[in-house]
Design a protein around this motif. Structure first.
Motif, PDB file in Angstrom:
ATOM      1  N   GLU A  50       0.820  -1.213   0.000  1.00  0.00           N
ATOM      2  CA  GLU A  50       0.000   0.000   0.000  1.00  0.00           C
ATOM      3  C   GLU A  50       0.853   1.262   0.000  1.00  0.00           C
ATOM      4  OE1 GLU A  50      -2.725  -0.137   3.219  1.00  0.00           O
ATOM      5  OE2 GLU A  50      -3.870  -1.844   2.425  1.00  0.00           O
ATOM      6  N   THR A  51       2.072   1.159   0.526  1.00  0.00           N
ATOM      7  CA  THR A  51       2.941   2.334   0.615  1.00  0.00           C
ATOM      8  C   THR A  51       4.330   2.025   0.056  1.00  0.00           C
ATOM      9  OG1 THR A  51       3.544   1.704   2.889  1.00  0.00           O
ATOM     10  CG2 THR A  51       1.770   3.333   2.613  1.00  0.00           C
ATOM     11  N   VAL A  88       3.129  17.153   1.317  1.00  0.00           N
ATOM     12  CA  VAL A  88       2.189  16.129   1.760  1.00  0.00           C
ATOM     13  C   VAL A  88       0.819  16.403   1.135  1.00  0.00           C
ATOM     14  CG1 VAL A  88       1.010  15.151   3.773  1.00  0.00           C
ATOM     15  CG2 VAL A  88       3.446  15.709   3.897  1.00  0.00           C
ATOM     16  N   ASP A  89       0.172  15.336   0.697  1.00  0.00           N
ATOM     17  CA  ASP A  89      -1.133  15.331   0.027  1.00  0.00           C
ATOM     18  C   ASP A  89      -1.047  15.606  -1.471  1.00  0.00           C
ATOM     19  OD1 ASP A  89      -2.518  14.697   2.346  1.00  0.00           O
ATOM     20  OD2 ASP A  89      -2.841  16.801   2.874  1.00  0.00           O
ATOM     21  N   GLU A  92      -0.604  14.779  -5.322  1.00  0.00           N
ATOM     22  CA  GLU A  92      -0.845  13.627  -6.182  1.00  0.00           C
ATOM     23  C   GLU A  92       0.313  13.512  -7.177  1.00  0.00           C
ATOM     24  OE1 GLU A  92      -3.288  11.449  -5.998  1.00  0.00           O
ATOM     25  OE2 GLU A  92      -4.554  12.428  -4.489  1.00  0.00           O
ATOM     26  N   LYS A 146      -0.648   9.271  -3.648  1.00  0.00           N
ATOM     27  CA  LYS A 146      -0.609  10.499  -2.849  1.00  0.00           C
ATOM     28  C   LYS A 146       0.584  10.470  -1.895  1.00  0.00           C
ATOM     29  CE  LYS A 146      -4.422  12.105  -0.970  1.00  0.00           C
ATOM     30  NZ  LYS A 146      -5.557  12.276  -0.017  1.00  0.00           N
ATOM     31  N   ILE A 184       1.952  10.863   1.413  1.00  0.00           N
ATOM     32  CA  ILE A 184       1.274  10.886   2.716  1.00  0.00           C
ATOM     33  C   ILE A 184       2.194  11.276   3.862  1.00  0.00           C
ATOM     34  CG2 ILE A 184      -0.497   9.227   2.056  1.00  0.00           C
ATOM     35  CD1 ILE A 184       1.121   7.079   3.566  1.00  0.00           C
ATOM     36  N   ALA A 185       3.502  11.296   3.628  1.00  0.00           N
ATOM     37  CA  ALA A 185       4.406  11.666   4.727  1.00  0.00           C
ATOM     38  C   ALA A 185       5.770  12.054   4.178  1.00  0.00           C
ATOM     39  CB  ALA A 185       4.564  10.507   5.712  1.00  0.00           C
ATOM     40  N   ILE A 242       4.757   7.388  -0.218  1.00  0.00           N
ATOM     41  CA  ILE A 242       3.629   7.524  -1.139  1.00  0.00           C
ATOM     42  C   ILE A 242       2.630   6.410  -0.890  1.00  0.00           C
ATOM     43  CG2 ILE A 242       2.919   7.614  -3.573  1.00  0.00           C
ATOM     44  CD1 ILE A 242       6.555   8.016  -2.907  1.00  0.00           C
ATOM     45  N   GLN A 243       1.363   6.765  -0.797  1.00  0.00           N
ATOM     46  CA  GLN A 243       0.296   5.771  -0.745  1.00  0.00           C
ATOM     47  C   GLN A 243      -0.123   5.487  -2.186  1.00  0.00           C
ATOM     48  OE1 GLN A 243      -3.511   6.862   1.114  1.00  0.00           O
ATOM     49  NE2 GLN A 243      -3.477   4.865   2.125  1.00  0.00           N
TER      50      GLN A 243
END
Length: 451
Positions: free
Chosen positions: A30-31, A50-51, A53, A78, A80-81, A95-96
Motif C-alpha cells: 500500500e505504501t 504532503v497530500d 498527487e 498520494k 502521505i508523509a 507515497i500511498q
C-alpha cells in the motif's frame, strides 16, 4: 571471450537461507518510499508537499547542488508523509499507491538513434540518472562528466546474493536497449563482467555494444570496484561510471516503453525465512507485505535491506532501499554466551580456524548479528590483506582516514575503494572497527577537499 581473471584473495561466507529460484507475486504494497539517506553526499530539496498527487516518474525531490538530478516516485498515488530526523533531515518520502499505477510519459525511442545529450536529458528528466554512480567516491555520477568507461558486474558473490541471471529472465530486449543507451554516454567501452559459474543464460553472453570480461574467485570478486581495479585502475582526475544489471533494464524500459518502470525481482532470503524465494515487486515497496507469514517465530530477528555485509538494517515496517535486490533476515543474536570462545564452535564460522567448524567447509551457517566482543585497540594483524584483492594497504589507508591525512589517503588508494569493497575487512576485523563507515568518512573528506 576473454580469459578468466582469477581473484585469489577473498572469503565466501556460506549462510543458510539461499533463495530458491521460485518466483512468487507479493501482495500489493500500500505504501512506497524513497529515502534520500540511500544517496551518499546528497542534499535533497523537496518538489512535493504532503497530500500532493503524483504519477510514477514524477520528481519527488532533487539534488540541491546539481538540480538537474531528480528522484522520482516509483508509483502513482498520494504523498502521505515526509519523515524527518535530526535537524529536519529528510529520511523518507512516503507515497500511498493507487490501485492501478498511472505513468508519466517520456520519450520512446531507439537509443542508437539518439545523441548523447538526448539520452542524458531523458535519464535526468525521468529520474533514472540516480542509478548511474561514479568511481571514485561511489556517489551519483555528475552529468557534465564523460567517463573513461562504464562497468557492469553481471554476478554477485555477496552472502545469499540474488542470482542476477534469474533477475534478468525475460528482460533481454530492455537490457540490450539499456546497454545501447549507456554505450552512447562514454567515449570508452562498456564492460560487462561475468563469471562462468554464475552466468548461465544468454542475456549476458549475447549482449551487444559491450566488452565482456570474465572473473572468478571468492567474494568480493563480484564487486564492480574490484573488477575496475583489475581492468582499468582509477587514477586522480579520472572518472568511471557503474550501474547494476537490473538498473540497466530500467533504462531500457524507459526507451522501449516511454515510462519510468522500476518493477523488479527481490530475493527474500536468510536463515529466519521459512521458504526463501523471489518476489515480483516495485522499488521502494514496504517489506511488511513480503515478510507476512514468511518468517520463523522462534527468535528475535534482524531485517536487512541488502546483504549482511553492506545492507541497511530496517524495521519490519520499513522499505526496500533504492539499490537493493534482496531482503535478508537473520537472528538478532542479542543473547549472552558464557565462555563462548572456549567451546568447540561447530556451529560458528571462523576465518582463522579458531573453531572446529573449519572441518566442514561446505556447511551453511545460521549466523546472527552479535559482535562477540567489543571495540578494542586497532592493531596490525594482516587480516585485511587476506580478503582484499587490491594493490592497496587497507589498514594504513584506514589509519590515514582516522587522522584525516588527505595526502596519505590519496597516496594509499582512496580513489580506488568504496565502502562495499572493504566490507570483508570489517567482518574479519579483530578490533571490531567500523571500516565501511570510516571509508565513507574518508571519501566525504576527499570530496570536500576537492570541491
Amino acid at each position: 571471450m576473454s580469459e578468466v581473471k582469477k581473484i585469489k584473495k577473498g572469503l565466501d561466507i556460506k549462510l543458510a537461507g539461499k533463495a530458491e529460484k521460485v518466483l512468487e507475486k507479493a501482495d500489493r504494497s500500500e505504501t512506497y518510499a524513497i529515502k534520500p539517506t540511500n544517496f551518499p553526499g546528497l542534499t535533497p530539496k523537496l518538489k512535493v508537499k504532503v497530500d500532493a498527487e503524483v504519477k510514477a516518474g514524477d520528481s519527488l525531490f532533487f539534488d540541491k547542488y546539481c538540480p538537474e538530478i531528480n528522484f522520482s516516485s516509483p508509483v502513482s498515488g498520494k504523498v502521505i508523509a515526509v519523515n524527518r530526523g535530526e535537524r529536519r533531515k529528510i529520511l523518507e518520502v512516503v507515497i500511498q499507491a493507487d490501485a492501478k499505477i498511472q505513468y508519466q510519459e517520456f520519450k520512446k525511442a531507439d537509443p542508437n538513434g539518439l545523441s548523447r545529450e538526448e539520452i542524458k536529458e531523458e535519464l535526468l528528466k525521468s529520474g533514472l540518472w540516480s542509478f548511474v554512480r561514479q568511481r571514485p567516491y561511489d556517489v551519483i555520477a555528475k552529468p557534465k562528466d564523460t567517463p573513461k568507461a562504464i562497468f557492469i558486474s553481471a554476478f554477485d558473490t555477496a552472502p545469499l546474493a540474488a542470482d542476477i541471471d534469474f533477475l534478468l529472465e525475460g528482460e533481454s530486449e530492455a537490457f540490450q536497449a539499456g546497454l545501447d543507451a549507456l554505450a552512447k554516454l562514454t567515449d570508452g567501452k562498456v564492460y560487462l563482467n561475468t563469471n562462468p559459474n554464475f552466468n548461465q543464460n544468454k542475456i549476458s553472453s549475447e549482449a551487444k555494444n559491450v566488452e565482456v570480461r570474465q572473473f572468478s574467485g571468492a567474494h568480493p570478486a563480484g564487486n564492480v570496484g574490484i573488477q575496475i581495479h583489475h581492468i582499468s585502475p582509477m587514477n586522480k582526475d579520472e572518472v568511471a561510471w557503474v550501474i547494476r544489471p537490473q538498473e540497466v533494464v530500467f533504462i531500457g524500459r524507459l526507451f522501449t516503453k516511454g515510462i519510468y518502470d522500476v518493477s523488479r525481482k527481490i530475493a527474500l532470503c536468510g536463515s529466519e525465512v521459512k521458504n526463501p524465494c523471489y518476489f515480483e515487486t516495485i522499488q521502494g515497496a514496504s517489506v511488511r507485505t513480503l515478510l507476512k507469514g514468511k518468517l520463523k517465530d522462534d527468535e528475535k530477528i534482524r531485517v536487512i535491506s541488502g546483504n549482511v555485509l553492506t545492507g541497511e538494517q530496517i524495521s519490519e515496517d520499513g522499505f526496500i532501499s533504492f539499490y537493493d535486490s534482496q531482503i535478508t533476515v537473520i537472528p538478532e543474536g542479542d543473547k549472552f554466551e558464557f565462555l563462548g570462545w572456549a567451546l568447540p564452535g561447530l556451529q560458528k564460522f571462523s576465518m582463522s580456524k579458531t573453531f572446529f567448524s573449519w572441518l566442514t567447509p561446505n556447511k551453511e551457517f545460521r549466523l546472527d548479528a552479535n559482535l562477540h566482543g567489543e571495540h578494542r585497540a586497532f592493531v596490525m594483524t594482516g587480516e585485511y590483506d587476506k580478503v582484499l584483492p587490491m594493490d592497496v594497504l587497507p589498514q594504513q589507508l584506514i589509519k590515514s582516514i582516522m587522522i584525516e591525512d588527505v595526502d596519505q589517503m590519496e597516496q594509499l588508494g582512496i580513489y580506488e575503494v568504496a565502502p562495499e569493497d572493504l566490507a570483508l575487512c570489517e567482518f574479519v576485523c579483530t578490533s571490531k572497527i567500523n571500516v565501511q563507515d570510516l571509508v565513507r568518512k574518508g571519501i566525504d573528506l576527499m570530496i570536500k577537499e576537492m570541491s
